[in-house]
Write a protein that holds these residues in place. Structure first.
Motif, PDB file in Angstrom:
ATOM      1  N   ASP A 189       0.845  -1.186   0.000  1.00 43.09           N
ATOM      2  CA  ASP A 189       0.000   0.000   0.000  1.00 43.09           C
ATOM      3  C   ASP A 189       0.885   1.242   0.000  1.00 43.09           C
ATOM      4  OD1 ASP A 189       0.991   0.148   2.589  1.00 43.09           O
ATOM      5  OD2 ASP A 189      -0.870  -0.550   3.521  1.00 43.09           O
ATOM      6  N   GLU A 190       0.247   2.400   0.078  1.00 45.50           N
ATOM      7  CA  GLU A 190       0.988   3.653   0.003  1.00 45.50           C
ATOM      8  C   GLU A 190       1.926   3.826   1.193  1.00 45.50           C
ATOM      9  OE1 GLU A 190      -0.569   8.081   0.223  1.00 45.50           O
ATOM     10  OE2 GLU A 190      -0.925   7.244  -1.787  1.00 45.50           O
ATOM     11  N   ALA A 191       1.498   3.374   2.373  1.00 52.79           N
ATOM     12  CA  ALA A 191       2.349   3.502   3.559  1.00 52.79           C
ATOM     13  C   ALA A 191       3.629   2.691   3.393  1.00 52.79           C
ATOM     14  CB  ALA A 191       1.589   3.050   4.803  1.00 52.79           C
ATOM     15  N   LEU A 192       3.504   1.479   2.871  1.00 55.60           N
ATOM     16  CA  LEU A 192       4.692   0.660   2.638  1.00 55.60           C
ATOM     17  C   LEU A 192       5.568   1.285   1.554  1.00 55.60           C
ATOM     18  CD1 LEU A 192       6.304  -1.959   3.133  1.00 55.60           C
ATOM     19  CD2 LEU A 192       4.992  -2.973   1.258  1.00 55.60           C
ATOM     20  N   ALA A 193       4.934   1.855   0.531  1.00 55.04           N
ATOM     21  CA  ALA A 193       5.696   2.508  -0.531  1.00 55.04           C
ATOM     22  C   ALA A 193       6.532   3.655   0.032  1.00 55.04           C
ATOM     23  CB  ALA A 193       4.751   3.014  -1.616  1.00 55.04           C
ATOM     24  N   ASP A 194       5.924   4.466   0.902  1.00 56.84           N
ATOM     25  CA  ASP A 194       6.658   5.575   1.516  1.00 56.84           C
ATOM     26  C   ASP A 194       7.788   5.056   2.408  1.00 56.84           C
ATOM     27  OD1 ASP A 194       4.973   7.317   0.251  1.00 56.84           O
ATOM     28  OD2 ASP A 194       3.802   7.828   2.034  1.00 56.84           O
ATOM     29  N   GLN A 195       7.506   3.999   3.148  1.00 58.61           N
ATOM     30  CA  GLN A 195       8.527   3.423   4.025  1.00 58.61           C
ATOM     31  C   GLN A 195       9.711   2.904   3.211  1.00 58.61           C
ATOM     32  OE1 GLN A 195       8.038  -0.593   5.927  1.00 58.61           O
ATOM     33  NE2 GLN A 195       7.879   0.634   7.804  1.00 58.61           N
ATOM     34  N   SER A 196       9.432   2.268   2.088  1.00 57.10           N
ATOM     35  CA  SER A 196      10.499   1.755   1.229  1.00 57.10           C
ATOM     36  C   SER A 196      11.353   2.893   0.680  1.00 57.10           C
ATOM     37  CB  SER A 196       9.895   0.949   0.077  1.00 57.10           C
ATOM     38  OG  SER A 196       9.161  -0.151   0.563  1.00 57.10           O
ATOM     39  N   ALA A 197      10.691   3.956   0.238  1.00 52.80           N
ATOM     40  CA  ALA A 197      11.420   5.106  -0.292  1.00 52.80           C
ATOM     41  C   ALA A 197      12.262   5.770   0.791  1.00 52.80           C
ATOM     42  CB  ALA A 197      10.434   6.108  -0.890  1.00 52.80           C
ATOM     43  N   ASP A 198      11.677   5.953   1.970  1.00 54.01           N
ATOM     44  CA  ASP A 198      12.392   6.628   3.056  1.00 54.01           C
ATOM     45  C   ASP A 198      13.577   5.795   3.545  1.00 54.01           C
ATOM     46  OD1 ASP A 198      10.486   8.565   2.789  1.00 54.01           O
ATOM     47  OD2 ASP A 198       9.420   8.100   4.653  1.00 54.01           O
ATOM     48  N   GLY A 199      13.411   4.471   3.564  1.00 48.23           N
ATOM     49  CA  GLY A 199      14.514   3.611   3.976  1.00 48.23           C
ATOM     50  C   GLY A 199      15.683   3.693   3.009  1.00 48.23           C
TER      51      GLY A 199
END
Length: 225
Positions: A189-199
């Motif tokens: 989902d979008e939250a996981l997408a943001d987490q992946s990008a931020d990591g």
């Protein structure tokens, strides 16, 4: 419907789509590509056949064998044609937002079952055909090459170290999504997408993706007894 794999060898002038890039040949290639996509989506690679593509596209089976060499050539050319689009990576003005936009787009493209059917089928085909695997590798290599501009712009803005490996950073941003989609089969989902990008961004800021040699840690001297 039979799953016909045996096919006559393709001649030296029968590379997919190698004749006249426009006009009737272009329309024929597009019709064949659409038939391959539909067949992969509906039946998967094991259920796809040259007969199916011929019937669906309206192109005679003899022509398919002559120009594409058989089933593998049809799948490879469909993927090659998909890679000839004009897609460009996001350009928001900051690396964080660019990476988030990129990972969100990746997650969204697989969240829609209708839109995800064809790419999922291509990835599945790559596990069953060496030529399809090579074509899939080339497709994503080109996608990642286009995405390198995101990192290069960030380097010019001074956001990350100049020696950052652009390809490694982009791959790291999207890797968690593909792991969930195709290995653990978990939702994205979008939250996981943001987490992946931020990591990935945090790792880049820490110098993880720099191409300069990393300093070697020296062992602590042991006290003499």
């Amino acid at each position: 419907m039979t799953n016909e794999r045996a096919s006559p060898p393709a001649g030296p002038d029968s590379a997919p789509g190698s004749r006249r890039p426009g006009g009737r040949t272009a329309r024929t290639r597009a019709a064949v590509r659409d038939a391959v996509l539909t067949g992969l989506t509906e039946h998967g690679y094991p259920g796809l056949s040259v007969e199916y593509v011929a019937e669906r596209s309206g192109v005679h089976k003899t022509t398919l064998y002559r120009r594409w060499g058989g089933l593998e050539g049809l799948v490879v050319d469909a993927l090659d044609l998909a890679g000839e689009d004009s897609w460009k990576p996001p350009e928001t003005g900051s690396l964080r937002d660019d990476l988030r936009a990129l990972t969100r787009e990746t997650a969204a493209s697989f969240a829609d079952p209708a839109a995800a059917a064809a790419p999922r089928a291509f990835i599945a085909a790559a596990f069953q055909s060496a030529k399809a695997a090579d074509a899939l590798h080339a497709f994503y290599a080109e996608r990642f090459r286009r995405c390198e501009s995101v990192v290069l712009r960030a380097v010019e803005r001074g956001e990350i170290p100049r020696s950052t490996d652009a390809g490694a950073l982009v791959r790291a941003a999207t890797a968690p999504l593909f792991l969930r989609l195709f290995v653990t089969r978990e939702p994205v989902d979008e939250a996981l997408a943001d987490q992946s990008a931020d990591g990935a961004l945090a790792a880049a800021l820490a110098g993880v993706f720099t191409t300069q040699p990393k300093p070697q840690l020296q062992p602590e001297p042991q006290p003499q007894l």
